[in-house]
Design a protein around this motif. Sequence first.
Motif, PDB file in Angstrom:
ATOM      1  N   GLY A 146     109.981  87.852 112.439  1.00  0.00           N
ATOM      2  CA  GLY A 146     109.630  87.962 113.852  1.00  0.00           C
ATOM      3  C   GLY A 146     109.722  89.397 114.328  1.00  0.00           C
ATOM      4  N   PHE A 147     110.830  90.057 113.989  1.00  0.00           N
ATOM      5  CA  PHE A 147     110.972  91.449 114.403  1.00  0.00           C
ATOM      6  C   PHE A 147     109.963  92.343 113.692  1.00  0.00           C
ATOM      7  CE2 PHE A 147     115.077  90.304 116.308  1.00  0.00           C
ATOM      8  CZ  PHE A 147     114.896  90.960 117.515  1.00  0.00           C
ATOM      9  N   GLY A 148     109.724  92.044 112.420  1.00  0.00           N
ATOM     10  CA  GLY A 148     108.721  92.801 111.667  1.00  0.00           C
ATOM     11  C   GLY A 148     107.357  92.697 112.338  1.00  0.00           C
ATOM     12  N   GLY A 149     107.002  91.481 112.724  1.00  0.00           N
ATOM     13  CA  GLY A 149     105.714  91.264 113.379  1.00  0.00           C
ATOM     14  C   GLY A 149     105.597  92.034 114.679  1.00  0.00           C
ATOM     15  N   CYS A 150     106.664  91.973 115.478  1.00  0.00           N
ATOM     16  CA  CYS A 150     106.648  92.691 116.771  1.00  0.00           C
ATOM     17  C   CYS A 150     106.571  94.199 116.558  1.00  0.00           C
ATOM     18  CB  CYS A 150     107.893  92.347 117.579  1.00  0.00           C
ATOM     19  SG  CYS A 150     107.869  90.669 118.233  1.00  0.00           S
ATOM     20  N   LEU A 151     107.331  94.676 115.585  1.00  0.00           N
ATOM     21  CA  LEU A 151     107.338  96.120 115.300  1.00  0.00           C
ATOM     22  C   LEU A 151     105.961  96.579 114.818  1.00  0.00           C
ATOM     23  CD1 LEU A 151     109.171  98.637 115.134  1.00  0.00           C
ATOM     24  CD2 LEU A 151     109.604  98.050 112.738  1.00  0.00           C
ATOM     25  N   HIS A 152     105.377  95.789 113.930  1.00  0.00           N
ATOM     26  CA  HIS A 152     104.034  96.036 113.395  1.00  0.00           C
ATOM     27  C   HIS A 152     103.038  96.170 114.553  1.00  0.00           C
ATOM     28  CE1 HIS A 152     100.464  95.308 110.874  1.00  0.00           C
ATOM     29  NE2 HIS A 152     100.173  94.220 111.564  1.00  0.00           N
ATOM     30  N   PHE A 153     103.129  95.264 115.497  1.00  0.00           N
ATOM     31  CA  PHE A 153     102.239  95.244 116.663  1.00  0.00           C
ATOM     32  C   PHE A 153     102.475  96.481 117.539  1.00  0.00           C
ATOM     33  CE2 PHE A 153     101.018  92.592 120.654  1.00  0.00           C
ATOM     34  CZ  PHE A 153      99.732  93.100 120.603  1.00  0.00           C
ATOM     35  N   PHE A 154     103.749  96.772 117.791  1.00  0.00           N
ATOM     36  CA  PHE A 154     104.079  97.906 118.647  1.00  0.00           C
ATOM     37  C   PHE A 154     103.594  99.221 118.034  1.00  0.00           C
ATOM     38  CE2 PHE A 154     106.851 101.365 120.037  1.00  0.00           C
ATOM     39  CZ  PHE A 154     106.669 101.276 121.412  1.00  0.00           C
ATOM     40  N   ALA A 208      99.095  84.814 115.067  1.00  0.00           N
ATOM     41  CA  ALA A 208     100.164  84.637 114.080  1.00  0.00           C
ATOM     42  C   ALA A 208     101.515  84.863 114.750  1.00  0.00           C
ATOM     43  CB  ALA A 208      99.962  85.595 112.908  1.00  0.00           C
ATOM     44  N   LEU A 209     101.579  85.907 115.558  1.00  0.00           N
ATOM     45  CA  LEU A 209     102.824  86.255 116.238  1.00  0.00           C
ATOM     46  C   LEU A 209     103.176  85.213 117.303  1.00  0.00           C
ATOM     47  CD1 LEU A 209     104.822  88.509 115.929  1.00  0.00           C
ATOM     48  CD2 LEU A 209     103.544  89.867 117.580  1.00  0.00           C
ATOM     49  N   LYS A 210     102.162  84.755 118.033  1.00  0.00           N
ATOM     50  CA  LYS A 210     102.412  83.750 119.062  1.00  0.00           C
ATOM     51  C   LYS A 210     102.982  82.472 118.454  1.00  0.00           C
ATOM     52  CE  LYS A 210      99.002  85.340 122.369  1.00  0.00           C
ATOM     53  NZ  LYS A 210      97.560  85.417 122.574  1.00  0.00           N
ATOM     54  N   PHE A 211     102.436  82.048 117.319  1.00  0.00           N
ATOM     55  CA  PHE A 211     102.932  80.819 116.692  1.00  0.00           C
ATOM     56  C   PHE A 211     104.336  81.022 116.114  1.00  0.00           C
ATOM     57  CE2 PHE A 211      98.463  79.409 116.749  1.00  0.00           C
ATOM     58  CZ  PHE A 211      98.674  78.200 117.389  1.00  0.00           C
ATOM     59  N   LEU A 212     104.591  82.212 115.624  1.00  0.00           N
ATOM     60  CA  LEU A 212     105.920  82.483 115.092  1.00  0.00           C
ATOM     61  C   LEU A 212     106.959  82.384 116.208  1.00  0.00           C
ATOM     62  CD1 LEU A 212     107.411  83.212 112.557  1.00  0.00           C
ATOM     63  CD2 LEU A 212     107.054  85.615 113.044  1.00  0.00           C
ATOM     64  N   LEU A 213     106.634  82.978 117.353  1.00  0.00           N
ATOM     65  CA  LEU A 213     107.562  82.908 118.480  1.00  0.00           C
ATOM     66  C   LEU A 213     107.681  81.467 118.999  1.00  0.00           C
ATOM     67  CD1 LEU A 213     106.742  86.178 120.477  1.00  0.00           C
ATOM     68  CD2 LEU A 213     108.562  85.768 118.826  1.00  0.00           C
ATOM     69  N   SER A 214     106.585  80.726 118.959  1.00  0.00           N
ATOM     70  CA  SER A 214     106.643  79.317 119.378  1.00  0.00           C
ATOM     71  C   SER A 214     107.587  78.530 118.480  1.00  0.00           C
ATOM     72  CB  SER A 214     105.266  78.673 119.312  1.00  0.00           C
ATOM     73  OG  SER A 214     104.334  79.434 119.984  1.00  0.00           O
TER      74      SER A 214
END
Lengths: 322, 210
Positions: B158-166, B51-57
């Motif tokens: 996007g930032f939410g996703g990255c933060l969630h992952f971190f 999900a995150l990879k496609f968002l960044l794409s």
Amino acid sequence: MLIKMTKASDIKSSEITPKAVFDDRRRFLKTAAFSGLGFVAGSIAPSSLANEGRGKKLIGIEPSKWTQKSVGEKLTDYESVTSYNNFYEFGTGKQDPLTYAKDFNPKPWTVVVDGEVENPGTYSYEDLVNPHTLEDRVYRFRCVEAWSMVVPWVGIGLADMIKRFGPKNDAKYVAFETLNDPDRMHGQRRRVLEWPYREGLRMDEAMNPLSFMAVGLYGEELPNQNGAPIRLVTPWKYGFKSIKSIVRISFTKTQPPTSWNMSGPREYGFYSNVNPEKSHPRWSQAKERRIGEFLKRPSLMYNGYVEEVASMYVGMDLNKFY
Amino acid sequence: MTQDKLIQRVLKPLVWVLCLAPLLVLTVLAYMGEMTANPIEFLNRYLGEWALKFLLSALMMTPLKIVTGWAGFTRFRRLLGLFSFFYAVLHLSSYVGLDQFFNWKDIWTDLIKRTYITVGLGAFIILAVLAATSTKNMIKKLGGKNWNRLHKWVYVAGFGGCLHFFMMRKGVQAEPLYYAGFLVLLLIYRWVYYLKKQRQRAGKTAPAAL
């Protein structure tokens, strides 16, 4: 004694996949991988396909009172125990330790014993282990990430080992350290944690009959990914307390710093006893998923070892000393 | 073949198939029994990362357009964004249906007690709103300006996703930082480009005022 009724649905030990059959399955998968799907699977998951080189059989192992029968639960299969590991020294992925610890040759191995102790010094692995009789112990293993296993360890009671070092009266805690060698443990090249990995126990915890120094599992030498050649096992605490590949045992007057506590004091306490009522900022600890099962099961206080350990914590505020 | 037809008939179907490739790989892994000893955890992480990879794409398309000068890249923005939402739906479903097995009480406790889950759901809600307003009709209905403003929220997601992952990972792990770093790079690039454009515009208008 742990009271556990055997359910009809419980798998008997005789039903656990014999190793030969299990190995055959691996071989089959491997063949399949290299014929049809080889080019896909080979590039995605080469790691666990190469799950070979089982450890040397350990001899002269005596049974203990912690048997599979007394635990009353099915053992987690060998493959899961040795392919699903948290051992950040070899990478943070669950299968990284299996992949990257393959060429880690643990022996020769020495352990430094120092601090408040009568017999300090550098002990070889053989000095440490040979004077003792190895024991089989089946323990529940509960990770702080809310998954769990049942593992048949082989090793030595920690108390027996400690007695040989002769701790002085001043020794209130025992501190342990993992090998710090980024050349051999590539995960240490990144500072995921402050290396070396450190753990510690209060003296009475270390002397508790449950505390165990494992040198093997499933009757064989400890695989590298499980903390070869010697590791701690404290089954009533979250798994990260059971420090792997130990190179130093220090007897201290004060509470030693411990790795996860240094990294996140709010999340990981010094004691880190399994406690389903004390929820963790990241995981509810009320339940756990036993590896191999679908539904989560309720977690047990002290991971089911209330009888053995509860008396050590009487009068302590477990919400404060988590 | 005109460029439009090339995009419609060849490139879009191709990207579609590529976007589904992670599911194919997953099927192979499942068949091979290579989803680790904890397949539910593996599945959940796998879907979330995609999900995150496609968002960044999706966020990469505009910078790619600027760098290469090929306007066609923007035609894939919506497609990639919707696939990000698609994987986010699967990711959330695997949490609700497999990890928690529809235990709504436990899910609620997670939501209010575990910040990384709260953050993750926030990002998901943003993606859902953006997906729902991604049609031509909705652009018309909202008006280009409003629609643009609404869809700026993709950065927050996007930032939410990255933060969630971190936050989900223990210690300071590399992977989530790579994702976040990539997102920051994309943003910096856009900002620099925006400043350059403004200066150009200022340069153009100045002589006209003379």
